[in-house]
Design a protein around this motif. Sequence first.
Motif, mmCIF file in Angstrom:
data_model
loop_
_atom_site.group_PDB
_atom_site.id
_atom_site.type_symbol
_atom_site.label_atom_id
_atom_site.label_comp_id
_atom_site.label_asym_id
_atom_site.label_seq_id
_atom_site.Cartn_x
_atom_site.Cartn_y
_atom_site.Cartn_z
ATOM 1 N N GLN A 1 4.435 10.937 -10.815
ATOM 2 C CA GLN A 1 5.660 10.397 -11.392
ATOM 3 C C GLN A 1 6.121 9.148 -10.644
ATOM 4 O O GLN A 1 6.128 9.105 -9.415
ATOM 5 C CB GLN A 1 6.757 11.449 -11.373
ATOM 6 C CG GLN A 1 6.425 12.638 -12.254
ATOM 7 C CD GLN A 1 7.547 13.642 -12.301
ATOM 8 O OE1 GLN A 1 8.653 13.381 -11.851
ATOM 9 N NE2 GLN A 1 7.262 14.805 -12.855
ATOM 10 N N PHE A 2 6.499 8.148 -11.430
ATOM 11 C CA PHE A 2 7.005 6.893 -10.898
ATOM 12 C C PHE A 2 8.339 6.601 -11.571
ATOM 13 O O PHE A 2 8.599 7.069 -12.669
ATOM 14 C CB PHE A 2 6.017 5.755 -11.188
ATOM 15 C CG PHE A 2 4.714 5.909 -10.468
ATOM 16 C CD1 PHE A 2 4.491 5.266 -9.266
ATOM 17 C CD2 PHE A 2 3.706 6.712 -10.989
ATOM 18 C CE1 PHE A 2 3.287 5.413 -8.598
ATOM 19 C CE2 PHE A 2 2.500 6.863 -10.331
ATOM 20 C CZ PHE A 2 2.294 6.210 -9.129
ATOM 21 N N ALA A 3 9.174 5.813 -10.934
ATOM 22 C CA ALA A 3 10.474 5.447 -11.504
ATOM 23 C C ALA A 3 10.671 3.940 -11.363
ATOM 24 O O ALA A 3 10.411 3.374 -10.303
ATOM 25 C CB ALA A 3 11.599 6.186 -10.788
ATOM 26 N N TYR B 1 7.043 5.134 -6.363
ATOM 27 C CA TYR B 1 6.379 6.437 -6.481
ATOM 28 C C TYR B 1 7.389 7.523 -6.138
ATOM 29 O O TYR B 1 8.105 7.431 -5.141
ATOM 30 C CB TYR B 1 5.200 6.496 -5.518
ATOM 31 C CG TYR B 1 4.536 7.849 -5.458
ATOM 32 C CD1 TYR B 1 3.771 8.307 -6.518
ATOM 33 C CD2 TYR B 1 4.681 8.672 -4.360
ATOM 34 C CE1 TYR B 1 3.165 9.549 -6.479
ATOM 35 C CE2 TYR B 1 4.077 9.915 -4.298
ATOM 36 C CZ TYR B 1 3.323 10.347 -5.367
ATOM 37 O OH TYR B 1 2.728 11.575 -5.320
ATOM 38 N N MET B 2 7.456 8.551 -6.979
ATOM 39 C CA MET B 2 8.374 9.656 -6.724
ATOM 40 C C MET B 2 7.615 10.839 -6.108
ATOM 41 O O MET B 2 7.776 11.136 -4.945
ATOM 42 C CB MET B 2 9.059 10.090 -8.025
ATOM 43 C CG MET B 2 9.838 8.971 -8.700
ATOM 44 S SD MET B 2 11.052 8.167 -7.641
ATOM 45 C CE MET B 2 12.308 9.404 -7.593
ATOM 46 N N TYR B 3 6.779 11.502 -6.885
ATOM 47 C CA TYR B 3 5.926 12.586 -6.417
ATOM 48 C C TYR B 3 4.925 12.919 -7.504
ATOM 49 O O TYR B 3 5.116 12.548 -8.666
ATOM 50 C CB TYR B 3 6.731 13.830 -6.009
ATOM 51 C CG TYR B 3 7.608 14.382 -7.102
ATOM 52 C CD1 TYR B 3 7.141 15.378 -7.947
ATOM 53 C CD2 TYR B 3 8.896 13.903 -7.302
ATOM 54 C CE1 TYR B 3 7.936 15.885 -8.958
ATOM 55 C CE2 TYR B 3 9.697 14.406 -8.310
ATOM 56 C CZ TYR B 3 9.207 15.395 -9.132
ATOM 57 O OH TYR B 3 9.994 15.892 -10.131
#
Length: 68
Positions: A41-43, A36-38
């Motif tokens: 958004q995921f990477a 999880y990024m923010y």
Amino acid sequence: MRYLVGQPVGVSLANGQGTSGVLCGVSGSKVLIIEYMYQSQFALKQYDFNMIQDINGFPPCQSQHPVY
């Protein structure tokens, strides 16, 4: 490690840092983890086996009662 695919995991890296996410798979000498990024958004990140010290599945929640 294959039994953890699709599960949330905590990863200890050899440099002393750590990360967590869902283990998406293992490909060659790499571990694939979606983090999880923010916001929404995921990477998908790749880590070489030699970068990883340990991978652990998340433990179950201890309390089934709401915490206030």
